[in-house]
Design an enzyme around this catalytic site. Structure first.
Site, PDB file in Angstrom:
ATOM      1  N   ASP A 125       5.083 -14.537  -4.755  1.00  0.00           N
ATOM      2  CA  ASP A 125       3.957 -14.956  -3.940  1.00  0.00           C
ATOM      3  C   ASP A 125       3.556 -16.355  -4.436  1.00  0.00           C
ATOM      4  OD1 ASP A 125       1.960 -14.857  -2.029  1.00  0.00           O
ATOM      5  OD2 ASP A 125       1.195 -12.907  -2.671  1.00  0.00           O
TER       6      ASP A 125
ATOM      7  N   HIS B  44      -5.432 -14.065  -4.211  1.00  0.00           N
ATOM      8  CA  HIS B  44      -5.641 -15.491  -3.973  1.00  0.00           C
ATOM      9  C   HIS B  44      -6.682 -16.044  -4.955  1.00  0.00           C
ATOM     10  CE1 HIS B  44      -3.779 -14.466  -0.085  1.00  0.00           C
ATOM     11  NE2 HIS B  44      -3.455 -15.739  -0.023  1.00  0.00           N
TER      12      HIS B  44
END
Length: 412
Positions: free
Chosen positions: A309, A238
């Protein structure tokens, strides 16, 4: 308690579970939830999909290659305009989209209302159980997959999957980004940790497949993640790009095992993580031709839908222009790119991919192949735009929470 007593309790719980789950279908209380379509008409459906693709404009084809996020509890006018202008594949929901039952149902039903095209949406969420749950405002928390792995019981993993699937189905969702097929091989890895079934590759493979089958039984697409394996990292993608210094032989002895097992046992969708494997590719795995095409497609023979993702994670946005990243993902063999934040970029990204088609960087035939896999998956799982019924929600939630309590009895 003696072993015989535990066995009797387990059998009672299993019977109660079956009776409860049999009543959790949103379309008909008297029917068991249906999994993917296995009708004899599949060849006819394939021909219909090819015909449908041949009649689509290139902008609509490209738009189907994206699942996007929504910024709030309801659609803004800008988001309505995006929906009307682009034939998106679907949406992903986070805590920022879920406040109350009525609000969330209204958001789902509004999306279905606004869908003017003939292709229904994937409506997706990360509902793994444990610490990654988006629907925990309505349901009791599930045990972590680490706890399920400790029990190492196929029936329990399957049951957990059916409950996860029924949680989504109650709210009209149809795609779950689970199971986690990463192996928790690095004790310093806080990103995966107890989201994984454990450090044993065979247990992760087997229980992950049972969980996926349980999810699928409820008519929900299960998406295995994060290929080729996020377990042996310490960095959270992230925020930055994790590096895994392993070659293909090393991956085959550990990280790839759960993916290979699940591909060979019917998994229809896989998410590729943002991981740099410098011994294999100079690009992150989500953008890498060597990882997606050469390994996942060619070596492992995966013919299902490949999703990225979130392309707005720091691992990508800190190192790439998002338009270039999405194009690299598509060229590498990916099908659906997730754009979970800042959906205002969709128009620019679609136009960028269209320009790449026009200049031959990627062919329209390649786009058609991706679209075919996406539409076939939607057909197989009977994805539709049927609205969610407000009236029975509380009853379904109550039954599912009872089942979660039963699962805790087994874990304890």
């Amino acid at each position: 308690m003696k072993r015989k007593g535990k066995l009797i309790i387990k059998l009672i719980i299993l019977l109660m579970s079956t009776l409860l789950l049999a009543n959790c279908s949103m379309k008909n209380n008297d029917e068991l939830p249906q999994g993917p379509d296995s009708s004899e008409n599949i060849d006819t459906e394939k021909d219909e999909i090819k015909s449908e693709i041949s009649n689509m404009k290139i902008e609509d084809k490209i738009s189907q290659l994206f699942i996007v996020g929504i910024e709030g509890y309801e659609l803004s006018q800008d988001e309505i305009d995006i929906i009307n202008n682009y034939n998106l594949s679907g949406f992903i929901f986070f805590d920022r989209n879920i406040e109350t039952k009525d609000q969330f149902i209204n958001l789902i039903n509004t999306l279905k209302d606004e869908n003017k095209g003939e292709i229904p949406y994937f409506l997706s969420v990360d509902e793994e159980g444990g610490r990654v749950e988006r629907l925990d405002k309505f349901y009791l928390k599930m045990p972590s997959m680490h706890d399920i792995g400790e029990i190492n019981d196929d029936e329990l993993a399957y049951k957990v999957g059916t409950v996860l699937g029924s949680k989504l189905k109650t709210f009209g969702l149809n795609m779950n980004f689970a199971p986690v097929l990463d192996i928790n091989s690095n004790p310093l890895n806080q990103v995966i940790g107890d989201r994984s079934f454990g450090s044993d590759a065979d247990i992760v493979a087997k229980l992950g497949n049972q969980l996926a089958k349980g999810i699928s039984y409820q008519g929900i697409v299960a998406v295995g993640k994060h290929f080729p394996g996020h377990g042996d990292t310490q960095i959270d993608s992230h925020y930055d790009l994790p590096v895994i210094n392993k070659d293909l032989v090393e991956l085959e002895t550990l990280e790839l095992k759960p993916f290979i097992y699940n591909i060979n046992n019917g998994m229809s969708a896989i998410m590729v993580g943002h991981l740099l494997l410098p011994q294999i590719s100079n690009e992150p795995s989500s953008l890498s031709y060597e990882i997606i095409n050469d390994i996942l497609r060619e070596k492992l023979k995966f013919n299902g839908v490949v999703l990225s993702d979130d392309m707005t994670m720091g691992a990508i946005t800190d190192n790439y222009d998002i338009k270039d990243a999405v194009l690299k993902f598509l060229i590498a063999g990916g099908d659906i790119a997730l754009i979970c934040h800042d959906n205002s970029q969709i128009g620019d990204i679609v136009n960028y991919v269209k320009l790449a088609v026009e200049n031959g960087t990627i062919t329209e035939s390649e786009i058609d192949d991706k679209l075919y896999r996406i539409l076939l998956l939607k057909k197989e799982y009977d994805i539709d735009d049927e609205k969610v019924d407000y009236n029975s929600i509380d009853s379904y939630i109550g039954k599912i929470n009872e089942e979660i309590n039963n699962i805790y009895l087994e874990v304890e």
